[in-house]
Write a protein that holds these residues in place. Structure first.
Motif, PDB file in Angstrom:
ATOM      1  N   ALA A 164       0.697  -1.250   0.006  1.00 21.26           N
ATOM      2  CA  ALA A 164       0.041   0.133  -0.019  1.00 21.26           C
ATOM      3  C   ALA A 164       0.716   1.245   0.136  1.00 21.26           C
ATOM      4  CB  ALA A 164      -0.937  -0.052   1.282  1.00 21.26           C
ATOM      5  N   ASP A 165       0.386   2.340  -0.755  1.00 23.84           N
ATOM      6  CA  ASP A 165       1.067   3.584  -0.427  1.00 23.84           C
ATOM      7  C   ASP A 165       1.351   4.115   1.063  1.00 23.84           C
ATOM      8  OD1 ASP A 165       0.769   3.970  -3.006  1.00 23.84           O
ATOM      9  OD2 ASP A 165      -0.931   5.323  -3.102  1.00 23.84           O
ATOM     10  N   GLY A 166       2.549   4.543   1.216  1.00 23.33           N
ATOM     11  CA  GLY A 166       2.936   4.877   2.542  1.00 23.33           C
ATOM     12  C   GLY A 166       3.789   3.681   3.406  1.00 23.33           C
ATOM     13  N   GLN A 167       3.633   2.323   2.517  1.00 27.65           N
ATOM     14  CA  GLN A 167       4.409   1.153   3.136  1.00 27.65           C
ATOM     15  C   GLN A 167       5.949   1.137   2.498  1.00 27.65           C
ATOM     16  OE1 GLN A 167       3.589  -0.620   5.961  1.00 27.65           O
ATOM     17  NE2 GLN A 167       2.033   1.226   6.078  1.00 27.65           N
ATOM     18  N   PRO A 168       6.829   0.867   3.167  1.00 24.51           N
ATOM     19  CA  PRO A 168       8.230   0.579   2.415  1.00 24.51           C
ATOM     20  C   PRO A 168       8.198  -0.864   1.554  1.00 24.51           C
ATOM     21  CG  PRO A 168       8.440   0.397   4.649  1.00 24.51           C
ATOM     22  CD  PRO A 168       6.769   0.708   4.558  1.00 24.51           C
ATOM     23  N   GLY A 169       8.950  -0.859   0.578  1.00 19.18           N
ATOM     24  CA  GLY A 169       8.944  -1.979  -0.203  1.00 19.18           C
ATOM     25  C   GLY A 169      10.024  -1.654  -1.225  1.00 19.18           C
ATOM     26  N   ASP A 222      16.336  -1.180  -4.277  1.00 20.28           N
ATOM     27  CA  ASP A 222      16.180  -0.104  -3.371  1.00 20.28           C
ATOM     28  C   ASP A 222      14.992  -0.285  -2.802  1.00 20.28           C
ATOM     29  OD1 ASP A 222      18.609   1.330  -4.118  1.00 20.28           O
ATOM     30  OD2 ASP A 222      17.820   1.952  -5.969  1.00 20.28           O
ATOM     31  N   ARG A 223      14.834   0.240  -1.551  1.00 20.15           N
ATOM     32  CA  ARG A 223      13.603   0.147  -0.743  1.00 20.15           C
ATOM     33  C   ARG A 223      13.073   1.560  -0.617  1.00 20.15           C
ATOM     34  NH1 ARG A 223      12.162  -0.919   5.349  1.00 20.15           N
ATOM     35  NH2 ARG A 223      14.281  -0.321   5.759  1.00 20.15           N
ATOM     36  N   VAL A 224      11.863   2.044  -1.149  1.00 22.11           N
ATOM     37  CA  VAL A 224      11.226   3.185  -1.267  1.00 22.11           C
ATOM     38  C   VAL A 224       9.703   3.155  -0.832  1.00 22.11           C
ATOM     39  CG1 VAL A 224      12.569   3.311  -3.286  1.00 22.11           C
ATOM     40  CG2 VAL A 224      10.260   2.569  -3.731  1.00 22.11           C
ATOM     41  N   VAL A 225       9.336   4.410  -0.681  1.00 29.42           N
ATOM     42  CA  VAL A 225       7.881   4.623  -0.128  1.00 29.42           C
ATOM     43  C   VAL A 225       7.402   5.436  -1.535  1.00 29.42           C
ATOM     44  CG1 VAL A 225       6.149   5.782   1.465  1.00 29.42           C
ATOM     45  CG2 VAL A 225       8.160   4.327   2.130  1.00 29.42           C
ATOM     46  N   ARG A 226       6.332   4.907  -1.583  1.00 30.61           N
ATOM     47  CA  ARG A 226       5.330   5.763  -2.563  1.00 30.61           C
ATOM     48  C   ARG A 226       3.974   6.408  -1.957  1.00 30.61           C
ATOM     49  NH1 ARG A 226       0.744   5.628  -5.390  1.00 30.61           N
ATOM     50  NH2 ARG A 226       0.668   6.284  -7.742  1.00 30.61           N
ATOM     51  N   ASP A 227       3.980   7.754  -2.131  1.00 33.72           N
ATOM     52  CA  ASP A 227       2.731   8.272  -1.550  1.00 33.72           C
ATOM     53  C   ASP A 227       1.658   8.249  -2.217  1.00 33.72           C
ATOM     54  OD1 ASP A 227       2.980  10.460  -3.126  1.00 33.72           O
ATOM     55  OD2 ASP A 227       3.373  11.883  -1.584  1.00 33.72           O
ATOM     56  N   ARG A 244       9.947   8.222  -2.399  1.00 33.49           N
ATOM     57  CA  ARG A 244      11.099   8.580  -1.453  1.00 33.49           C
ATOM     58  C   ARG A 244      11.859   7.359  -1.264  1.00 33.49           C
ATOM     59  NH1 ARG A 244      11.724   7.877   3.991  1.00 33.49           N
ATOM     60  NH2 ARG A 244       9.384   7.683   4.309  1.00 33.49           N
ATOM     61  N   PHE A 245      13.166   7.712  -1.339  1.00 31.51           N
ATOM     62  CA  PHE A 245      14.087   6.459  -0.907  1.00 31.51           C
ATOM     63  C   PHE A 245      14.357   6.369   0.482  1.00 31.51           C
ATOM     64  CE2 PHE A 245      18.471   5.367  -0.062  1.00 31.51           C
ATOM     65  CZ  PHE A 245      18.758   4.258  -0.993  1.00 31.51           C
ATOM     66  N   VAL A 246      14.305   4.990   0.861  1.00 30.86           N
ATOM     67  CA  VAL A 246      14.382   4.608   2.126  1.00 30.86           C
ATOM     68  C   VAL A 246      15.879   3.916   2.627  1.00 30.86           C
ATOM     69  CG1 VAL A 246      13.753   3.358   4.093  1.00 30.86           C
ATOM     70  CG2 VAL A 246      11.962   4.255   2.329  1.00 30.86           C
ATOM     71  N   ASP A 247      16.177   3.086   1.590  1.00 34.56           N
ATOM     72  CA  ASP A 247      17.528   2.334   1.770  1.00 34.56           C
ATOM     73  C   ASP A 247      17.839   1.416   0.581  1.00 34.56           C
ATOM     74  OD1 ASP A 247      19.654   1.750   3.258  1.00 34.56           O
ATOM     75  OD2 ASP A 247      18.373   1.426   5.103  1.00 34.56           O
ATOM     76  N   ARG A 248      18.905   1.146   0.512  1.00 35.13           N
ATOM     77  CA  ARG A 248      19.278   0.191  -0.143  1.00 35.13           C
ATOM     78  C   ARG A 248      18.865  -1.251   0.519  1.00 35.13           C
ATOM     79  NH1 ARG A 248      19.960  -0.801  -5.080  1.00 35.13           N
ATOM     80  NH2 ARG A 248      21.558  -2.404  -4.955  1.00 35.13           N
ATOM     81  N   LEU A 249      18.182  -2.252  -0.175  1.00 38.70           N
ATOM     82  CA  LEU A 249      17.817  -3.393   0.773  1.00 38.70           C
ATOM     83  C   LEU A 249      18.918  -4.124   1.600  1.00 38.70           C
ATOM     84  CD1 LEU A 249      15.223  -5.112  -1.851  1.00 38.70           C
ATOM     85  CD2 LEU A 249      14.830  -3.956   0.456  1.00 38.70           C
ATOM     86  N   LYS A 250      20.018  -4.216   0.824  1.00 42.23           N
ATOM     87  CA  LYS A 250      21.151  -4.775   1.413  1.00 42.23           C
ATOM     88  C   LYS A 250      21.714  -4.070   2.696  1.00 42.23           C
ATOM     89  CE  LYS A 250      24.671  -3.707  -1.780  1.00 42.23           C
ATOM     90  NZ  LYS A 250      24.159  -3.113  -2.852  1.00 42.23           N
ATOM     91  N   ASP A 251      21.239  -2.512   2.848  1.00 39.31           N
ATOM     92  CA  ASP A 251      21.917  -1.931   3.681  1.00 39.31           C
ATOM     93  C   ASP A 251      20.760  -1.663   4.758  1.00 39.31           C
ATOM     94  OD1 ASP A 251      23.559   0.628   1.608  1.00 39.31           O
ATOM     95  OD2 ASP A 251      24.198  -1.275   2.382  1.00 39.31           O
TER      96      ASP A 251
END
Length: 544
Positions: free
Chosen positions: A369-374, A410-415, A421-428
């Motif tokens: 869902a929007d707002g959830q990181p993936g 890349d782990r991101v969030v979509r609004d 919005r970038f959150v993190d590299r998955l391996k990081d």
């Protein structure tokens, strides 16, 4: 994709060379012919010693292809290239593109195992290199490579004695007809920086470079009147694609060999640049220098500058007058996220550009869902706008393009408005006691302290066999910051579980040639005698 003509961008008229190329014309030979036909005498490329017009570039491509062909290079052969930002670099790229050969640009800092792997994996028969760089071949097992000969760009002598034919790069040969190639044929194999494991050779077709040029030029707002300027290395996607931005839009590109913070703004003035390119780390470096008159005496209106920490954006634009444009792309993909400045939102990468699709998914590739990181998954609606795989690594290709989507890692969030919005590299990503922690967010908090030059945050294993947060920090000269003071800075800015347990002050952090911090080396290093341990020191966190 239908590209509309924007009347506020005079360079994007219906006759802008290459901008509206039909599918069959999305190749280097076709684009060079279109540019020479429409704007043959207008400047296209310069390394500040040599300048090409569109007609010059066309001639250089056809005649360098002739020299390659005379040396036995055929369509599909790989030609390795170790060279700084100079006209010979683009001469080899365009010559290979004209002939149908495949150029393999190599990071000039590559050595040892990485260089051996790139040359072996690509199967390059010819290496074109600056003489000073050939010393890197001395430690390689050359007998295990397909490499047959070396062309020395600067007519010097090889830096080491080699069991290969080494000769000065031949002069331009007789012009040859362009090979019969299509938009899906490979133009280049670009090797990733290899921050985790062996480098992967990204197979980039001709049309991918065409779309890079089109999309980036549209986002930046490049016109025929623009002069593009970059100090980033041409062996990486960012700088190489700036050439194609100039080619398709009618602008010109000027390159310099390296970034100098003390000379950057004066170089903008000297070149008459109106558009430039920055990496995230370059902006705080420039801001750390004393203010000079040159910061406002240039003509640059905008810089493509992905990954600049949010806290530096307004300060940089306020001092220099240069607007910073965010976005997202990778060697495997294209200019996928980001629009023009009007659509920009600080701290966000932007929305999906026309011609692409994106999903944010969980570990099973199911949308969240929007707002959830993936994880961010991408694909293109235009053929050959993305890379076609990893050269000689079919299992890595299948893994990355699983379920017909490219997996960015890349782990991101979509609004809800479609911004990412970038959150993190998955391996990081760090998981501590049931909580997911973004190393990127912790790093941004550390970097907001005025005494910190740079920082890297990563997971180390604790005595409980779970992740603990560690930070490697480089302080600014003269700083008296202590680990306790740094934790106190973090407490009101981070959740308690994200505050680093381990902190180590270092003189420098391991980096690639392109300035990326090599976290895998820090993880392998782990904690040591100079590492401060918050729990061992008895520091009690204040939990709001």
């Amino acid at each position: 994709m239908k590209i509309s003509t924007d009347p506020t961008r005079p360079g994007f008229s219906d006759v802008a060379p290459g901008l509206h190329a039909p599918a069959s014309q999305r190749t280097v030979p076709a684009l060079l012919k279109a540019r020479a036909s429409a704007m043959g005498e207008a400047p296209l490329f310069s390394d500040r010693t040599t300048q090409w017009s569109g007609a010059d570039a066309l001639e250089a491509a056809s005649r360098r292809a002739g020299a390659l062909q005379a040396a036995g290079i055929r369509q599909g052969d790989r030609v390795a290239l170790m060279c700084s930002n100079r006209v010979e670099f683009m001469e080899i790229v365009l010559g290979c593109g004209w002939l149908g050969a495949v150029v393999v640009p190599i990071n000039t800092a590559s050595r040892g195992m990485q260089l051996q792997h790139i040359l072996a994996n690509s199967g390059a028969r010819l290496l074109v290199a600056e003489s000073s760089l050939t010393g890197a071949l001395a430690t390689l097992e050359l007998s295990a490579l397909a490499l047959e000969s070396v062309w020395l760009i600067d007519d010097g002598k090889a830096a080491a004695s080699l069991p290969l034919a080494c000769e000065p790069m031949p002069p331009l040969g007789d012009a040859v007809e362009a090979s019969n190639i299509g938009p899906g044929d490979t133009l280049a194999i670009l090797y990733t920086s290899g921050t985790s494991g062996l480098s992967k050779g990204v197979v980039c077709p001709h049309a991918q470079f065409y779309w890079w040029g089109v999309y980036a030029a549209l986002h930046i707002g490049i016109t025929r009147a623009d002069i593009l300027y970059t100090v980033l290395p041409l062996f990486h996607t960012n700088a190489l694609n700036s050439f194609f931005q100039a080619l398709v839009s009618g602008a010109s590109l000027i390159v310099d060999t390296r970034f100098s913070a003390s000379r950057f703004f004066s170089s903008l003035i000297e070149t008459g640049a109106t558009v430039t390119y920055l990496l995230g780390a370059m902006v705080p470096i420039l801001l750390s220098k004393p203010t000079t008159d040159a910061e406002r005496a240039h003509k640059v209106r905008i810089a493509l500058a992905p990954g600049v920490p949010e806290q530096f954006l307004s300060d940089f634009t306020g001092r220099s007058g240069i607007e910073l444009l965010e976005g997202f792309g990778s060697t495997e993909t294209n200019c996928v996220l980001g629009r023009g400045l009007a659509d920009q939102r600080p701290g966000w990468m932007g929305r999906v550009a026309e011609g692409f699709e994106a999903l944010v998914v969980d570990e099973h590739d199911q949308p969240v869902a929007d707002g959830q990181p993936g994880e961010l998954l991408l694909r293109a609606t235009e053929p050959f706008a993305f890379a076609t795989g990893y050269f000689g690594m079919p299992e890595k290709t299948v893994e990355a393009w699983k379920n017909l989507w490219f997996h960015t890692g890349d782990r991101v969030v979509r609004d809800a408005d479609g911004y990412y919005r970038f959150v993190d590299r998955l391996k990081d990503a760090i998981r501590r006691r049931g909580e997911n922690i973004s190393s990127y967010e912790v790093e941004q908090t550390l970097l907001s302290h005025p005494d910190i030059e740079t920082a890297a945050v990563y997971a180390v294993r604790s005595e409980l066999a779970e992740d603990e947060v560690m930070a490697a920090v480089v302080l600014r000269a003269g700083s008296t910051l202590t680990p306790e003071m740094l934790v106190a800075h973090c407490e009101p800015r981070l959740a308690y579980f994200a505050i680093p347990r381990f902190i180590e002050f270092m003189d420098d952090l391991p980096k690639t040639e392109n300035g990326k911090i090599q976290k895998y080396r820090l993880r392998e290093r782990g904690t040591g005698i100079d590492t401060w341990d918050r729990e061992a020191a008895g520091y009690q966190l204040k939990r709001a």
